[in-house]
Design a protein around this motif. Structure first.
Motif: not given
Length: 245
Positions: A179-185
């Motif tokens: 997943f590419s979302r910064p928060a998820w990373l």
């Protein structure tokens, strides 16, 4: 395949794509370390830049489906019908090539034909047994990363061995969130470290390195004929003495 290449080119320019490329660049560098040769070709999947160091090779080419501004010589061609002479290449890099081919086995077969004996085949592909492969199963994307084939590395290594390659490396790398979302990373980064230590076979990409082997050839001239030819004078005198007696 050209549509896939265009979509992947856009993805490689994202932060997530850039992180993967950095991993793959290091993998290719290690696979080619200490190798010597003149002709190297990278079959590109949309990155449009060499993963190898161009200055280290006399002729390093990039082969793609699309026109691009690669910082090295490039040609357009099809991985399933390579435009190179048989046994003309020293090394061939397949950068997610098999993930985009209609007939991936034929692409490996073409590689076997164009590599010289002792030539090196480097294959980088997406691992189906990873979190990336799991996401691809449920993706509804029409093109791009999640529409790639995600072929098993075991299957590809079987093809390589069938085509007379000696497998030198078989590795999994890239333990990153799909997943590419910064928060998820940031939240899932610790899972990647845990995954690498406990499940090393679940890296997002695999690396296969094979060396082309050629069966030994039988010498066309029989060894027993060498002695009479070298000692023809002596042999002639022996025959004449026997005839006189």
């Amino acid at each position: 395949m050209a549509v896939q290449e265009s979509a992947l080119h856009d993805w490689y320019n994202t932060p997530m794509g850039a992180r993967l490329i950095e991993v793959e660049r290091q993998l290719v560098a290690r696979a080619l370390a200490g190798r010597f040769g003149t002709h190297l070709v990278q079959l590109d999947s949309g990155y449009h830049k060499p993963l190898f160091e161009p200055r280290l090779y006399g002729c390093g080419l990039l082969m793609t489906q699309l026109d691009n501004r690669a910082p090295c010589p490039s040609v357009r061609g099809d991985a399933e019908a390579l435009p190179f002479e048989p046994e003309s290449l020293d090394a061939l890099i397949m950068h997610h090539t098999l993930d985009q081919c209609d007939n991936p086995y034929q692409a490996v077969r073409e590689a076997a034909q164009t590599l010289r004996p002792g030539g090196i085949l480097v294959i980088v592909g997406f691992n189906p047994y990873s979190t990336w492969g799991l996401r691809a199963l449920f993706s509804r994307a029409r093109a791009g990363l999640w529409r790639s084939r995600f072929i098993s590395s075991n299957r590809v290594s079987d093809w390589m061995q069938l085509l007379n390659f000696e497998l030198e490396r078989s590795e999994k790398h890239g333990f990153m969130s799909p997943f590419s979302r910064p928060a998820w990373l940031s939240k899932l980064r610790f899972l990647g470290r845990l995954q690498k230590s406990l499940l090393p076979v679940t890296g997002s990409v695999y690396l296969l390195v094979g060396c082309k082997q050629v069966p030994g050839r039988i010498n066309g001239r029989a060894r027993w004929r060498a002695k009479p030819i070298l000692e023809s004078g002596l042999a002639g005198r022996t025959i004449r003495k026997q005839h006189e007696q």
